[in-house]
Scaffold this active site. Structure first.
Site, PDB file in Angstrom:
ATOM      1  N   HIS A 264      41.862  40.391  44.809  1.00 27.62           N
ATOM      2  CA  HIS A 264      40.439  40.020  44.886  1.00 27.62           C
ATOM      3  C   HIS A 264      39.803  40.706  46.098  1.00 27.62           C
ATOM      4  O   HIS A 264      40.351  40.657  47.198  1.00 27.62           O
ATOM      5  CB  HIS A 264      40.327  38.502  45.012  1.00 27.62           C
ATOM      6  CG  HIS A 264      38.963  37.966  44.729  1.00 27.62           C
ATOM      7  ND1 HIS A 264      37.874  38.250  45.531  1.00 27.62           N
ATOM      8  CD2 HIS A 264      38.504  37.177  43.725  1.00 27.62           C
ATOM      9  CE1 HIS A 264      36.813  37.647  45.042  1.00 27.62           C
ATOM     10  NE2 HIS A 264      37.158  36.993  43.942  1.00 27.62           N
TER      11      HIS A 264
ATOM     12  N   GLU B 161      40.948  31.355  37.156  1.00 28.40           N
ATOM     13  CA  GLU B 161      41.408  32.166  38.288  1.00 28.40           C
ATOM     14  C   GLU B 161      42.420  31.381  39.118  1.00 28.40           C
ATOM     15  O   GLU B 161      43.399  31.945  39.623  1.00 28.40           O
ATOM     16  CB  GLU B 161      40.220  32.592  39.151  1.00 28.40           C
ATOM     17  CG  GLU B 161      40.586  33.553  40.252  1.00 28.40           C
ATOM     18  CD  GLU B 161      39.359  34.100  40.967  1.00 28.40           C
ATOM     19  OE1 GLU B 161      38.910  35.196  40.593  1.00 28.40           O
ATOM     20  OE2 GLU B 161      38.840  33.426  41.883  1.00 28.40           O
TER      21      GLU B 161
ATOM     22  N   GLY C 228      26.837  34.253  25.074  1.00 26.80           N
ATOM     23  CA  GLY C 228      25.471  33.969  25.508  1.00 26.80           C
ATOM     24  C   GLY C 228      24.810  35.216  26.048  1.00 26.80           C
ATOM     25  O   GLY C 228      24.965  36.309  25.508  1.00 26.80           O
ATOM     26  N   LYS C 229      24.095  35.059  27.147  1.00 22.36           N
ATOM     27  CA  LYS C 229      23.313  36.182  27.676  1.00 22.36           C
ATOM     28  C   LYS C 229      24.181  37.280  28.292  1.00 22.36           C
ATOM     29  O   LYS C 229      23.673  38.329  28.673  1.00 22.36           O
ATOM     30  CB  LYS C 229      22.318  35.654  28.705  1.00 22.36           C
ATOM     31  CG  LYS C 229      21.222  34.807  28.059  1.00 22.36           C
ATOM     32  CD  LYS C 229      20.228  34.323  29.096  1.00 22.36           C
ATOM     33  CE  LYS C 229      19.185  33.413  28.461  1.00 22.36           C
ATOM     34  NZ  LYS C 229      18.515  32.591  29.480  1.00 22.36           N
TER      35      LYS C 229
ATOM     36  N   ASP D  47      30.860  41.589  33.200  1.00 20.50           N
ATOM     37  CA  ASP D  47      29.750  41.854  34.121  1.00 20.50           C
ATOM     38  C   ASP D  47      30.142  42.912  35.148  1.00 20.50           C
ATOM     39  O   ASP D  47      29.940  42.752  36.343  1.00 20.50           O
ATOM     40  CB  ASP D  47      29.330  40.552  34.825  1.00 20.50           C
ATOM     41  CG  ASP D  47      30.453  39.954  35.643  1.00 20.50           C
ATOM     42  OD1 ASP D  47      31.624  40.201  35.309  1.00 20.50           O
ATOM     43  OD2 ASP D  47      30.163  39.249  36.632  1.00 20.50           O
TER      44      ASP D  47
ATOM     45  N   GLY E  62      37.355  39.896  47.844  1.00 21.03           N
ATOM     46  CA  GLY E  62      36.725  39.012  48.825  1.00 21.03           C
ATOM     47  C   GLY E  62      37.668  38.431  49.871  1.00 21.03           C
ATOM     48  O   GLY E  62      37.204  37.902  50.880  1.00 21.03           O
ATOM     49  N   TYR E  63      38.956  38.533  49.650  1.00 18.34           N
ATOM     50  CA  TYR E  63      39.882  37.807  50.530  1.00 18.34           C
ATOM     51  C   TYR E  63      41.055  38.642  51.031  1.00 18.34           C
ATOM     52  O   TYR E  63      41.978  38.119  51.611  1.00 18.34           O
ATOM     53  CB  TYR E  63      40.458  36.582  49.781  1.00 18.34           C
ATOM     54  CG  TYR E  63      39.398  35.668  49.228  1.00 18.34           C
ATOM     55  CD1 TYR E  63      38.860  34.647  50.016  1.00 18.34           C
ATOM     56  CD2 TYR E  63      38.910  35.827  47.937  1.00 18.34           C
ATOM     57  CE1 TYR E  63      37.873  33.816  49.515  1.00 18.34           C
ATOM     58  CE2 TYR E  63      37.927  35.002  47.425  1.00 18.34           C
ATOM     59  CZ  TYR E  63      37.412  33.991  48.224  1.00 18.34           C
ATOM     60  OH  TYR E  63      36.438  33.175  47.732  1.00 18.34           O
TER      61      TYR E  63
HETATM   62  C1  5GW Z   1      29.924  32.080  33.563  1.00 18.91           C
HETATM   63  C2  5GW Z   1      29.604  31.113  34.532  1.00 18.91           C
HETATM   64  C3  5GW Z   1      28.916  29.941  34.184  1.00 18.91           C
HETATM   65  C4  5GW Z   1      28.545  29.756  32.866  1.00 18.91           C
HETATM   66  C5  5GW Z   1      28.870  30.732  31.902  1.00 18.91           C
HETATM   67  C6  5GW Z   1      29.541  31.891  32.256  1.00 18.91           C
HETATM   68  C7  5GW Z   1      29.881  32.908  31.244  1.00 18.91           C
HETATM   69  C8  5GW Z   1      30.978  33.766  31.389  1.00 18.91           C
HETATM   70  C9  5GW Z   1      29.078  33.075  30.076  1.00 18.91           C
HETATM   71  O1  5GW Z   1      28.066  32.376  29.828  1.00 18.91           O
HETATM   72  N1  5GW Z   1      29.401  34.046  29.155  1.00 18.91           N
HETATM   73  C10 5GW Z   1      30.491  34.863  29.334  1.00 18.91           C
HETATM   74  O2  5GW Z   1      30.753  35.741  28.496  1.00 18.91           O
HETATM   75  N2  5GW Z   1      31.298  34.709  30.450  1.00 18.91           N
HETATM   76  C11 5GW Z   1      32.491  35.584  30.553  1.00 18.91           C
HETATM   77  O3  5GW Z   1      33.337  35.127  31.596  1.00 18.91           O
HETATM   78  C12 5GW Z   1      32.132  37.016  30.912  1.00 18.91           C
HETATM   79  O4  5GW Z   1      33.088  37.910  30.377  1.00 18.91           O
HETATM   80  C13 5GW Z   1      32.234  37.006  32.423  1.00 18.91           C
HETATM   81  O5  5GW Z   1      32.379  38.299  32.966  1.00 18.91           O
HETATM   82  C14 5GW Z   1      33.444  36.124  32.620  1.00 18.91           C
HETATM   83  C15 5GW Z   1      33.547  35.464  34.004  1.00 18.91           C
HETATM   84  O6  5GW Z   1      32.309  34.896  34.392  1.00 18.91           O
HETATM   85  P1  5GW Z   1      31.479  35.535  35.606  1.00 18.91           P
HETATM   86  O7  5GW Z   1      31.589  37.030  35.500  1.00 18.91           O
HETATM   87  O8  5GW Z   1      30.108  34.971  35.607  1.00 18.91           O
HETATM   88  O9  5GW Z   1      32.270  35.020  36.851  1.00 18.91           O
HETATM   89  P2  5GW Z   1      32.290  35.744  38.303  1.00 18.91           P
HETATM   90  O10 5GW Z   1      33.244  34.917  39.112  1.00 18.91           O
HETATM   91  O11 5GW Z   1      32.757  37.155  38.130  1.00 18.91           O
HETATM   92  O12 5GW Z   1      30.870  35.702  38.829  1.00 18.91           O
HETATM   93 MN    MN Z   2      32.553  38.576  36.672  1.00 16.95          MN
END
Ligand code: 5GW
Ligand code: MN
Length: 353
Positions: A232, A302, A123-124, A212, A234-235
């Site tokens: 992590h 996770e 996706g995005k 990201d 954060g913890y």
């Molecule tokens: C993540 C959260 C909710 C809905 C969709 C996504 C999502 C994650 C997505 O739409 N597309 C995607 O490629 N990802 C993959 O999962 C990315 O590689 C992303 O880095 C990874 C983990 O999701 P993050 O980075 O949003 O989670 P946090 O805990 O690092 O914020």
């Molecule tokens: Mn991430």
């Protein structure tokens, strides 16, 4: 009657001889591999001398240093005192100042190791790819064979990044999804099948990373190990009772109160192919078992990763230098940030679910 017996015996003897011959071939084949794998292949100096310098063995067990490299004497009584650098099960915890990068690179370069990296951009999330890939070129295993696999539903949006010799990128098309649970579950499954179908016998190590994020400093041979987890950010100063483990008995990711070593992040893990394959397979199986019961673990994969690492102790632990978060101010014990999650506008990038 006796003629028949004679015939049978003759045929039996032929069959036995054939079987023996096959066994012999099989034996010598297996033995050759076994011997090279266990005892190594002897390497003698180029000057024709009979001295054996070293033997090449299964590389992760044997560290061969160059005779010529000069480096600072390691101290046995002085080192970092502001952080813990070894786990209770004696796995190194990697912090800046605990290792010599030149020495490590000189050990691993002759082994000609190769490192696969997986990253998902569904996706995005493709908008993070450019920075991720460009900074990986600058900091991730520079000078080594690296193969980045990008899993995406939008292959056209993958930015063409100029890569150094020995480094390459492969785009793997995957179906899109609006459900994070699905993306998350598929991550482990796709890692598992990638190892089985593409990497086995071609790559040595694999790291699975969140897209990201960006590299800001060296991430190299110091991170290599059989099973590698990242603390992590954060913890890491919290009591284990505060770790956001899955706390419901019904989930296969359950961690009991009073248990747990560290809280590891789902955004980066890795190790030898065999080890990561086992991890991905286990987490996926457990994830699916939970899904059948209608349970989704607190922090999805996770949580499963943390459960896995509690039982299967990582052989190397990377400090939060290896996955920081841009919104967090840097703490003094973190002397360098190597990899960090960027600040993202959730409403902007995540599918509406
Ligand atoms: C993540 C959260 C909710 C809905 C969709 C996504 C999502 C994650 C997505 O739409 N597309 C995607 O490629 N990802 C993959 O999962 C990315 O590689 C992303 O880095 C990874 C983990 O999701 P993050 O980075 O949003 O989670 P946090 O805990 O690092 O914020
Ligand atoms: Mn991430």
């Amino acid at each position: 009657m006796s003629f028949k017996m004679h015939l049978l015996t003759g045929r039996t003897v032929a069959v036995i001889l054939l079987v023996l011959l096959l066994l012999g071939v099989l034996y010598s084949y297996i033995w050759r591999h076994y011997r090279d794998g266990i005892f190594g292949q002897e390497v003698r100096p180029a000057d024709g001398s009979s001295r054996v310098d070293f033997t090449i063995v299964n590389h992760w067990f044997h560290l061969v240093a160059s005779d010529y490299l000069e480096y600072q004497q390691p101290s046995i009584v002085q080192g970092r005192t502001d952080v813990v650098t070894v786990t209770p099960w004696l796995a190194p915890i990697v912090w800046e100042g605990t290792y010599n990068p030149q020495l490590l690179d000189s050990i691993y370069r002759p082994q000609n190791i190769s490192i696969a990296a997986t990253v998902f951009a569904v996706g995005k999330y493709t908008k993070f790819l450019r920075d991720f890939l460009e900074t990986a070129e600058q900091h991730f295993f520079v000078g080594f064979k690296v193969h980045v696999y990008v899993f995406t539903d939008r292959p056209k949006e993958v930015h063409q990044v100029k890569m150094a010799a020995g480094r390459q990128l492969t785009v793997v098309p995957v179906p899109g999804s609006n459900r994070w649970q699905e993306i998350s579950a598929r991550r482990m499954e796709l890692i598992q099948t990638l190892i089985e179908e593409k990497l086995q016998n071609h790559m040595d190590y694999i790291f699975c990373l969140d897209v990201d994020s960006k590299f800001h400093g060296r991430w190299g041979t110091e991170s290599l190990g059989a099973l590698v987890a990242v603390i992590h950010p954060g913890y890491y100063k919290d009591d284990r009772s505060k770790f956001p483990y899955e706390r419901r008995h019904e989930s296969t990711a359950y961690v009991a109160p009073g248990k747990g070593d560290f809280y590891y992040c789902g955004g980066a893990f890795g190790g030898l192919l065999q080890e990561v394959h086992r991890l991905a397979n286990t987490c996926r199986t457990n994830f699916e078992a939970d899904a059948k019961k209608g349970i989704e673990a607190a922090w999805q994969e996770e949580s499963h990763l943390n459960r896995y690492m509690l039982i299967n102790k990582p052989t190397k632990v990377l400090s939060p230098e290896y996955l920081w978060q841009d919104f967090k101010p840097r703490n003094p014990e973190v002397r360098i940030i190597r990899f960090s999650g960027v600040i993202k506008n959730y409403a902007d990038i995540r599918p509406n679910v």
